[in-house]
Design a protein around this motif. Sequence first.
Motif, PDB file in Angstrom:
ATOM      1  N   ASN A   1      38.712 -12.957 -13.169  1.00 33.60           N
ATOM      2  CA  ASN A   1      37.611 -13.230 -14.097  1.00 33.60           C
ATOM      3  C   ASN A   1      37.982 -14.350 -15.059  1.00 33.60           C
ATOM      4  OD1 ASN A   1      35.229 -11.780 -13.803  1.00 33.60           O
ATOM      5  ND2 ASN A   1      35.349 -10.951 -15.884  1.00 33.60           N
ATOM      6  N   ILE A   2      39.213 -14.286 -15.581  1.00 36.07           N
ATOM      7  CA  ILE A   2      39.706 -15.287 -16.523  1.00 36.07           C
ATOM      8  C   ILE A   2      39.701 -16.670 -15.863  1.00 36.07           C
ATOM      9  CG2 ILE A   2      41.897 -16.091 -17.533  1.00 36.07           C
ATOM     10  CD1 ILE A   2      42.321 -13.150 -18.479  1.00 36.07           C
ATOM     11  N   LEU A   3      40.209 -16.735 -14.638  1.00 35.44           N
ATOM     12  CA  LEU A   3      40.287 -18.029 -13.946  1.00 35.44           C
ATOM     13  C   LEU A   3      38.891 -18.596 -13.674  1.00 35.44           C
ATOM     14  CD1 LEU A   3      43.197 -17.298 -11.408  1.00 35.44           C
ATOM     15  CD2 LEU A   3      43.343 -18.440 -13.636  1.00 35.44           C
ATOM     16  N   ARG A   4      37.983 -17.713 -13.288  1.00 35.33           N
ATOM     17  CA  ARG A   4      36.620 -18.161 -12.968  1.00 35.33           C
ATOM     18  C   ARG A   4      35.854 -18.532 -14.236  1.00 35.33           C
ATOM     19  NH1 ARG A   4      32.111 -15.732 -10.616  1.00 35.33           N
ATOM     20  NH2 ARG A   4      32.797 -13.630 -11.115  1.00 35.33           N
ATOM     21  N   ALA A   5      36.060 -17.758 -15.314  1.00 38.06           N
ATOM     22  CA  ALA A   5      35.343 -18.027 -16.569  1.00 38.06           C
ATOM     23  C   ALA A   5      35.735 -19.390 -17.124  1.00 38.06           C
ATOM     24  CB  ALA A   5      35.644 -16.932 -17.599  1.00 38.06           C
ATOM     25  N   ARG A   6      37.034 -19.686 -17.124  1.00 42.09           N
ATOM     26  CA  ARG A   6      37.453 -20.942 -17.766  1.00 42.09           C
ATOM     27  C   ARG A   6      37.102 -22.169 -16.952  1.00 42.09           C
ATOM     28  NH1 ARG A   6      44.038 -20.364 -17.710  1.00 42.09           N
ATOM     29  NH2 ARG A   6      44.420 -21.147 -15.616  1.00 42.09           N
ATOM     30  N   ALA A   7      37.068 -22.055 -15.622  1.00 39.14           N
ATOM     31  CA  ALA A   7      36.711 -23.210 -14.791  1.00 39.14           C
ATOM     32  C   ALA A   7      35.206 -23.473 -14.809  1.00 39.14           C
ATOM     33  CB  ALA A   7      37.193 -23.001 -13.362  1.00 39.14           C
ATOM     34  N   SER A   8      34.420 -22.420 -15.040  1.00 38.45           N
ATOM     35  CA  SER A   8      32.958 -22.563 -14.940  1.00 38.45           C
ATOM     36  C   SER A   8      32.262 -22.731 -16.292  1.00 38.45           C
ATOM     37  CB  SER A   8      32.370 -21.343 -14.234  1.00 38.45           C
ATOM     38  OG  SER A   8      32.458 -20.196 -15.078  1.00 38.45           O
TER      39      SER A   8
ATOM     40  N   LEU B   1      31.450 -11.932 -14.175  1.00 35.89           N
ATOM     41  CA  LEU B   1      31.599 -10.485 -14.024  1.00 35.89           C
ATOM     42  C   LEU B   1      32.595 -10.143 -12.932  1.00 35.89           C
ATOM     43  CD1 LEU B   1      28.046  -8.890 -13.732  1.00 35.89           C
ATOM     44  CD2 LEU B   1      29.714  -8.561 -15.541  1.00 35.89           C
ATOM     45  N   THR B   2      33.348  -9.077 -13.120  1.00 34.49           N
ATOM     46  CA  THR B   2      34.223  -8.577 -12.054  1.00 34.49           C
ATOM     47  C   THR B   2      33.407  -7.691 -11.106  1.00 34.49           C
ATOM     48  OG1 THR B   2      34.790  -6.543 -13.214  1.00 34.49           O
ATOM     49  CG2 THR B   2      36.196  -8.455 -13.630  1.00 34.49           C
ATOM     50  N   SER B   3      34.009  -7.351  -9.972  1.00 35.89           N
ATOM     51  CA  SER B   3      33.480  -6.238  -9.171  1.00 35.89           C
ATOM     52  C   SER B   3      33.797  -4.967  -9.937  1.00 35.89           C
ATOM     53  CB  SER B   3      34.184  -6.116  -7.826  1.00 35.89           C
ATOM     54  OG  SER B   3      34.407  -7.326  -7.237  1.00 35.89           O
ATOM     55  N   PRO B   4      33.170  -3.866  -9.564  1.00 38.16           N
ATOM     56  CA  PRO B   4      33.499  -2.601 -10.227  1.00 38.16           C
ATOM     57  C   PRO B   4      34.950  -2.197  -9.956  1.00 38.16           C
ATOM     58  CG  PRO B   4      31.557  -2.382  -8.801  1.00 38.16           C
ATOM     59  CD  PRO B   4      32.135  -3.719  -8.542  1.00 38.16           C
ATOM     60  N   PHE B   5      35.661  -1.732 -10.969  1.00 37.98           N
ATOM     61  CA  PHE B   5      37.022  -1.209 -10.793  1.00 37.98           C
ATOM     62  C   PHE B   5      37.294  -0.185 -11.882  1.00 37.98           C
ATOM     63  CE2 PHE B   5      39.632  -3.472 -14.077  1.00 37.98           C
ATOM     64  CZ  PHE B   5      38.631  -4.272 -14.610  1.00 37.98           C
TER      65      PHE B   5
ATOM     66  N   VAL C   1      34.053  -5.888 -16.032  1.00 38.11           N
ATOM     67  CA  VAL C   1      34.444  -6.659 -17.205  1.00 38.11           C
ATOM     68  C   VAL C   1      33.680  -7.982 -17.171  1.00 38.11           C
ATOM     69  CG1 VAL C   1      36.364  -7.905 -18.301  1.00 38.11           C
ATOM     70  CG2 VAL C   1      36.690  -5.552 -17.499  1.00 38.11           C
ATOM     71  N   LEU C   2      33.172  -8.356 -18.344  1.00 38.70           N
ATOM     72  CA  LEU C   2      32.450  -9.619 -18.529  1.00 38.70           C
ATOM     73  C   LEU C   2      33.355 -10.532 -19.342  1.00 38.70           C
ATOM     74  CD1 LEU C   2      29.820 -11.381 -18.871  1.00 38.70           C
ATOM     75  CD2 LEU C   2      29.301  -9.941 -20.854  1.00 38.70           C
ATOM     76  N   THR C   3      33.542 -11.786 -18.910  1.00 38.91           N
ATOM     77  CA  THR C   3      34.454 -12.694 -19.621  1.00 38.91           C
ATOM     78  C   THR C   3      33.798 -14.050 -19.914  1.00 38.91           C
ATOM     79  OG1 THR C   3      36.342 -11.683 -18.481  1.00 38.91           O
ATOM     80  CG2 THR C   3      36.741 -13.804 -19.524  1.00 38.91           C
ATOM     81  N   PHE C   4      33.992 -14.537 -21.138  1.00 36.78           N
ATOM     82  CA  PHE C   4      33.632 -15.913 -21.503  1.00 36.78           C
ATOM     83  C   PHE C   4      34.906 -16.628 -21.945  1.00 36.78           C
ATOM     84  CE2 PHE C   4      29.449 -13.973 -22.154  1.00 36.78           C
ATOM     85  CZ  PHE C   4      28.586 -14.963 -21.727  1.00 36.78           C
TER      86      PHE C   4
ATOM     87  N   GLU D   1      38.515 -29.112 -14.236  1.00 33.14           N
ATOM     88  CA  GLU D   1      39.841 -29.491 -14.746  1.00 33.14           C
ATOM     89  C   GLU D   1      39.800 -29.696 -16.257  1.00 33.14           C
ATOM     90  OE1 GLU D   1      38.397 -30.890 -12.010  1.00 33.14           O
ATOM     91  OE2 GLU D   1      39.636 -29.685 -10.658  1.00 33.14           O
ATOM     92  N   GLU D   2      38.744 -30.379 -16.744  1.00 33.77           N
ATOM     93  CA  GLU D   2      38.589 -30.595 -18.187  1.00 33.77           C
ATOM     94  C   GLU D   2      38.461 -29.252 -18.906  1.00 33.77           C
ATOM     95  OE1 GLU D   2      36.290 -34.886 -18.574  1.00 33.77           O
ATOM     96  OE2 GLU D   2      35.135 -33.153 -17.937  1.00 33.77           O
ATOM     97  N   ARG D   3      37.708 -28.361 -18.283  1.00 33.86           N
ATOM     98  CA  ARG D   3      37.511 -27.038 -18.885  1.00 33.86           C
ATOM     99  C   ARG D   3      38.814 -26.258 -18.952  1.00 33.86           C
ATOM    100  NH1 ARG D   3      32.624 -25.548 -19.922  1.00 33.86           N
ATOM    101  NH2 ARG D   3      30.918 -26.816 -19.159  1.00 33.86           N
ATOM    102  N   ILE D   4      39.557 -26.264 -17.854  1.00 30.55           N
ATOM    103  CA  ILE D   4      40.806 -25.504 -17.805  1.00 30.55           C
ATOM    104  C   ILE D   4      41.769 -26.010 -18.882  1.00 30.55           C
ATOM    105  CG2 ILE D   4      42.861 -24.991 -16.389  1.00 30.55           C
ATOM    106  CD1 ILE D   4      40.855 -25.082 -13.933  1.00 30.55           C
TER     107      ILE D   4
END
Length: 318
Positions: free
Chosen positions: A190-197, A202-206, A217-220, A234-237
């Motif tokens: 989630n962290i990796l996807r949030a920062r690149a996008s 959202l994660t899958s259920p766990f 979990v929801l991440t910004f 890349e700029e976002r990361i």
Amino acid sequence: MNATITERMKETLVSMCDERARMLQDQFNVSMNHVHALAILVSTFHHGKQPSAIDQQTFAEYTGRTAFERPLMSGVAYALRVLHAEREEFEKKHGWRIKKMETEDQSLVKDDYNPEELDPSPVQDEYAPVILSQETVSHIVSIDMMSGKNLVLVCYLLSAFACSSTSYVGCIWLVMQDKLEYMHLQDRENILRARASGKGVLTSPFNLLKSNHLGVVLTFAVYNTSLPPNATPEERISATVGYLGSSFDIPSLVDKLLHQLASKQTIVVNLYDTTNVSAPIRMYGPDAAGVGETYISNVDFGDPTRKHEMHCRFKHKR
Ligand code: WA2
């Protein structure tokens, strides 16, 4: 005559299901918007002020008092991005070590989860330790939310070489339950996807830490500069300074929501993550294998890479 009754009942089911799906979606949407606003709050008052205007106490008080704005969230927390070169200074400043989610020989079955006993995180390129939290999720403070991956590797290795230990038994249990993947990679992904996008993801259920309830979990991501809307991944990361995350405890919060609507005795509601159409994940409601006529409403939780559906049916046999 009979056909008309059946037709009417079907219409009732459709409207009841749509109403519930809409309500869940709307409450998720307002909750998500408020979590987004908290990410901006942290950016403005923690990273934007020297010294920071937010400490744990302020964050806990503010998030506690505004919890009514996030009816589907069981708690929010802020994890800082810490590079390995900054780790020592960071740990000295906070007076605690960055912890990994679990110790290697601690039971992987989560009944005896005790955050006090967690081991320091092993060396990594970077970490995401939680530094601020709402009181409801204070057990994740100091835990590196990117640290799940190691455990999965350890698990696979242990399973592969058949070492006899509690971890091994725990791993086999998790593999059998098909939970291994869901338990430890989710926060990191989630962290990796949030920062690149730059979007809420959202994660899958766990199974969430401590409560062991199924959740998502929801991440910004929080950035150090105001990035143009067309910034590259890349700029976002490279502009990322931290992650504002929130947990949605599905059994307790969906139940609470559905109880607000009448006729819980009439229909049975299931919620599914249908991102992988051939392997839907049941998030809420009883096992619905081989039941009668079911109506399906789509639920949009705002992350286009995830798909969710609400399935409704009448309780009584017809
Ligand atoms: N929050 C609460 N309970 C959890 C959890 C979590 N993650 N993960 C497993 N159980 C600080 O995305 C960054 C919150 C993670 C944010």
